[in-house]
Design a protein around this motif. Sequence first.
Motif, PDB file in Angstrom:
ATOM      1  N   ASP A 288      58.934   0.942   8.390  1.00  0.00           N
ATOM      2  CA  ASP A 288      58.086   1.165   7.212  1.00  0.00           C
ATOM      3  C   ASP A 288      56.695   0.557   7.318  1.00  0.00           C
ATOM      4  OD1 ASP A 288      60.063   2.685   5.946  1.00  0.00           O
ATOM      5  OD2 ASP A 288      61.006   0.878   5.129  1.00  0.00           O
ATOM      6  N   LYS A 289      56.273   0.183   8.506  1.00  0.00           N
ATOM      7  CA  LYS A 289      54.914  -0.309   8.708  1.00  0.00           C
ATOM      8  C   LYS A 289      54.196   0.632   9.665  1.00  0.00           C
ATOM      9  CE  LYS A 289      55.898  -4.984   7.472  1.00  0.00           C
ATOM     10  NZ  LYS A 289      55.770  -6.388   7.782  1.00  0.00           N
ATOM     11  N   ILE A 290      52.858   0.603   9.595  1.00  0.00           N
ATOM     12  CA  ILE A 290      52.071   1.493  10.449  1.00  0.00           C
ATOM     13  C   ILE A 290      51.242   0.675  11.430  1.00  0.00           C
ATOM     14  CG2 ILE A 290      52.005   3.407   8.812  1.00  0.00           C
ATOM     15  CD1 ILE A 290      49.197   2.479   7.989  1.00  0.00           C
ATOM     16  N   ALA A 291      51.072   1.220  12.628  1.00  0.00           N
ATOM     17  CA  ALA A 291      50.271   0.569  13.666  1.00  0.00           C
ATOM     18  C   ALA A 291      48.797   0.721  13.324  1.00  0.00           C
ATOM     19  CB  ALA A 291      50.570   1.188  15.027  1.00  0.00           C
ATOM     20  N   CYS A 292      48.105  -0.418  13.241  1.00  0.00           N
ATOM     21  CA  CYS A 292      46.668  -0.424  12.973  1.00  0.00           C
ATOM     22  C   CYS A 292      45.971  -1.337  13.972  1.00  0.00           C
ATOM     23  CB  CYS A 292      46.382  -0.905  11.556  1.00  0.00           C
ATOM     24  SG  CYS A 292      46.854   0.272  10.277  1.00  0.00           S
ATOM     25  N   LEU A 293      44.742  -0.998  14.277  1.00  0.00           N
ATOM     26  CA  LEU A 293      43.924  -1.789  15.191  1.00  0.00           C
ATOM     27  C   LEU A 293      42.802  -2.460  14.414  1.00  0.00           C
ATOM     28  CD1 LEU A 293      43.756   0.896  17.993  1.00  0.00           C
ATOM     29  CD2 LEU A 293      44.849  -1.351  18.203  1.00  0.00           C
ATOM     30  N   LEU A 294      42.551  -3.724  14.717  1.00  0.00           N
ATOM     31  CA  LEU A 294      41.452  -4.455  14.101  1.00  0.00           C
ATOM     32  C   LEU A 294      40.208  -4.236  14.961  1.00  0.00           C
ATOM     33  CD1 LEU A 294      40.532  -6.343  11.849  1.00  0.00           C
ATOM     34  CD2 LEU A 294      41.205  -8.274  13.311  1.00  0.00           C
ATOM     35  N   ARG A 295      39.221  -3.580  14.392  1.00  0.00           N
ATOM     36  CA  ARG A 295      38.008  -3.207  15.112  1.00  0.00           C
ATOM     37  C   ARG A 295      37.162  -4.440  15.417  1.00  0.00           C
ATOM     38  NH1 ARG A 295      36.978   2.099  14.996  1.00  0.00           N
ATOM     39  NH2 ARG A 295      34.759   1.732  15.279  1.00  0.00           N
ATOM     40  N   SER A 296      36.666  -4.510  16.640  1.00  0.00           N
ATOM     41  CA  SER A 296      35.727  -5.563  17.048  1.00  0.00           C
ATOM     42  C   SER A 296      35.003  -5.051  18.288  1.00  0.00           C
ATOM     43  CB  SER A 296      36.453  -6.875  17.352  1.00  0.00           C
ATOM     44  OG  SER A 296      37.347  -6.709  18.425  1.00  0.00           O
ATOM     45  N   GLY A 297      33.779  -5.410  18.454  1.00  0.00           N
ATOM     46  CA  GLY A 297      33.041  -4.952  19.632  1.00  0.00           C
ATOM     47  C   GLY A 297      32.676  -3.486  19.583  1.00  0.00           C
ATOM     48  N   THR A 298      32.667  -2.901  18.390  1.00  0.00           N
ATOM     49  CA  THR A 298      32.262  -1.496  18.250  1.00  0.00           C
ATOM     50  C   THR A 298      30.950  -1.466  17.483  1.00  0.00           C
ATOM     51  OG1 THR A 298      33.306  -1.023  16.110  1.00  0.00           O
ATOM     52  CG2 THR A 298      34.711  -0.873  18.068  1.00  0.00           C
ATOM     53  N   ASP A 299      30.432  -0.283  17.256  1.00  0.00           N
ATOM     54  CA  ASP A 299      29.200  -0.175  16.483  1.00  0.00           C
ATOM     55  C   ASP A 299      29.457   0.287  15.049  1.00  0.00           C
ATOM     56  OD1 ASP A 299      29.933   2.412  17.052  1.00  0.00           O
ATOM     57  OD2 ASP A 299      28.012   3.013  17.895  1.00  0.00           O
ATOM     58  N   TRP A 300      30.729   0.198  14.601  1.00  0.00           N
ATOM     59  CA  TRP A 300      31.054   0.664  13.254  1.00  0.00           C
ATOM     60  C   TRP A 300      32.247  -0.107  12.688  1.00  0.00           C
ATOM     61  CZ3 TRP A 300      35.163   3.774  11.117  1.00  0.00           C
ATOM     62  CH2 TRP A 300      34.887   4.282   9.847  1.00  0.00           C
ATOM     63  N   MET A 301      32.080  -0.721  11.551  1.00  0.00           N
ATOM     64  CA  MET A 301      33.144  -1.330  10.741  1.00  0.00           C
ATOM     65  C   MET A 301      33.975  -2.381  11.489  1.00  0.00           C
ATOM     66  SD  MET A 301      32.631   0.036   7.751  1.00  0.00           S
ATOM     67  CE  MET A 301      34.068  -0.260   6.760  1.00  0.00           C
ATOM     68  N   ASN A 302      33.307  -3.215  12.259  1.00  0.00           N
ATOM     69  CA  ASN A 302      34.013  -4.327  12.896  1.00  0.00           C
ATOM     70  C   ASN A 302      34.622  -5.226  11.828  1.00  0.00           C
ATOM     71  OD1 ASN A 302      33.463  -3.655  15.595  1.00  0.00           O
ATOM     72  ND2 ASN A 302      31.421  -4.534  15.434  1.00  0.00           N
ATOM     73  N   GLY A 303      35.803  -5.763  12.141  1.00  0.00           N
ATOM     74  CA  GLY A 303      36.499  -6.625  11.197  1.00  0.00           C
ATOM     75  C   GLY A 303      37.420  -5.872  10.241  1.00  0.00           C
ATOM     76  N   TYR A 304      37.513  -4.560  10.412  1.00  0.00           N
ATOM     77  CA  TYR A 304      38.376  -3.736   9.562  1.00  0.00           C
ATOM     78  C   TYR A 304      39.488  -3.104  10.391  1.00  0.00           C
ATOM     79  CZ  TYR A 304      35.211  -4.068   5.620  1.00  0.00           C
ATOM     80  OH  TYR A 304      34.464  -4.540   4.576  1.00  0.00           O
ATOM     81  N   TYR A 305      40.650  -2.974   9.760  1.00  0.00           N
ATOM     82  CA  TYR A 305      41.780  -2.301  10.390  1.00  0.00           C
ATOM     83  C   TYR A 305      41.663  -0.794  10.201  1.00  0.00           C
ATOM     84  CZ  TYR A 305      44.374  -6.681  10.869  1.00  0.00           C
ATOM     85  OH  TYR A 305      44.779  -7.937  11.228  1.00  0.00           O
ATOM     86  N   GLY A 306      42.047  -0.058  11.234  1.00  0.00           N
ATOM     87  CA  GLY A 306      42.106   1.390  11.172  1.00  0.00           C
ATOM     88  C   GLY A 306      43.244   1.894  12.031  1.00  0.00           C
ATOM     89  N   LEU A 307      43.544   3.152  11.890  1.00  0.00           N
ATOM     90  CA  LEU A 307      44.569   3.790  12.710  1.00  0.00           C
ATOM     91  C   LEU A 307      44.047   3.989  14.132  1.00  0.00           C
ATOM     92  CD1 LEU A 307      45.698   6.627  10.273  1.00  0.00           C
ATOM     93  CD2 LEU A 307      46.968   4.531  10.829  1.00  0.00           C
ATOM     94  N   PRO A 308      44.945   4.136  15.101  1.00  0.00           N
ATOM     95  CA  PRO A 308      44.506   4.590  16.418  1.00  0.00           C
ATOM     96  C   PRO A 308      43.820   5.949  16.253  1.00  0.00           C
ATOM     97  CG  PRO A 308      46.771   3.813  16.493  1.00  0.00           C
ATOM     98  CD  PRO A 308      46.390   3.877  15.046  1.00  0.00           C
ATOM     99  N   ALA A 309      42.604   6.069  16.750  1.00  0.00           N
ATOM    100  CA  ALA A 309      41.816   7.262  16.464  1.00  0.00           C
ATOM    101  C   ALA A 309      40.669   7.408  17.447  1.00  0.00           C
ATOM    102  CB  ALA A 309      41.253   7.168  15.041  1.00  0.00           C
ATOM    103  N   GLY A 310      40.016   8.553  17.360  1.00  0.00           N
ATOM    104  CA  GLY A 310      38.818   8.772  18.164  1.00  0.00           C
ATOM    105  C   GLY A 310      38.271  10.165  17.964  1.00  0.00           C
ATOM    106  N   LYS A 311      37.131  10.389  18.574  1.00  0.00           N
ATOM    107  CA  LYS A 311      36.482  11.690  18.498  1.00  0.00           C
ATOM    108  C   LYS A 311      37.198  12.692  19.399  1.00  0.00           C
ATOM    109  CE  LYS A 311      32.368   9.680  19.495  1.00  0.00           C
ATOM    110  NZ  LYS A 311      32.592   8.301  19.381  1.00  0.00           N
ATOM    111  N   VAL A 312      37.213  13.933  18.971  1.00  0.00           N
ATOM    112  CA  VAL A 312      37.711  15.017  19.814  1.00  0.00           C
ATOM    113  C   VAL A 312      36.586  15.367  20.784  1.00  0.00           C
ATOM    114  CG1 VAL A 312      38.508  17.412  19.849  1.00  0.00           C
ATOM    115  CG2 VAL A 312      39.270  15.857  18.035  1.00  0.00           C
ATOM    116  N   GLU A 313      36.915  15.424  22.049  1.00  0.00           N
ATOM    117  CA  GLU A 313      35.927  15.726  23.081  1.00  0.00           C
ATOM    118  C   GLU A 313      35.555  17.207  23.055  1.00  0.00           C
ATOM    119  OE1 GLU A 313      34.569  13.392  24.935  1.00  0.00           O
ATOM    120  OE2 GLU A 313      35.888  11.794  24.221  1.00  0.00           O
ATOM    121  N   TYR A 314      34.373  17.502  23.579  1.00  0.00           N
ATOM    122  CA  TYR A 314      33.919  18.885  23.658  1.00  0.00           C
ATOM    123  C   TYR A 314      34.941  19.718  24.430  1.00  0.00           C
ATOM    124  CZ  TYR A 314      31.021  22.927  24.614  1.00  0.00           C
ATOM    125  OH  TYR A 314      30.539  24.201  24.694  1.00  0.00           O
ATOM    126  N   GLY A 315      35.367  20.839  23.856  1.00  0.00           N
ATOM    127  CA  GLY A 315      36.316  21.741  24.507  1.00  0.00           C
ATOM    128  C   GLY A 315      37.768  21.286  24.436  1.00  0.00           C
TER     129      GLY A 315
END
Length: 149
Positions: A20-47
Amino acid sequence: MSYDTARPYLAVFVIIRKQDKIACLLRSGTDWMNGYYGLPAGKVEYGERATKGVVREALEKIGVTIKESELRLMHAVHRKATDDTDSWVDLIFETEQWEGEPYNAEPKKHSELAWLDPDNLPDNVLPVLVHVLKQIKDGKVYSEFAWDN
C-alpha cells in the motif's frame, strides 16, 4: 509540415506499489523541484512510444524491468509548466509486476528512494503528484493542473 503551436511536451510516470505504499524519488541535483518527492518519471524521447518510455525510465530511475503489457494507464494530466512558457501532458501508468528490487539508480539526480503512503504524504511531494493521486483515488482519468483559467 511544421506545427509551431502544437507543443505540449510528453512525460511518463510509473506507480509501483508495495504494501500500500508507492515508490517515490527525492529530487536533488536536477534543475526542477529539488527537495520534492516524485514518481519515477521522465520525458518521452523523440520517436519513442509512451509505454516504451515508461519501461526505459523505470529501469533508468529505479533499476526495475517492466513489460509494456503489464502497464495500465491510470491518469492523464495536462499541466502548465512552472515557468509559464510551455505545457506538459503527463501519462501516469501503474504496474503490479516488475523484475528486480527498486533502488535509487540515479544518485546524481535523486537523494533517495522512499516508499510513501499515498494517503499520508509528506509536505515535500510534488504538487502535481498530490493532485494526480487524488484524481486517481476519485476515479478520474483526465485532469488539468496549474492553469489559471
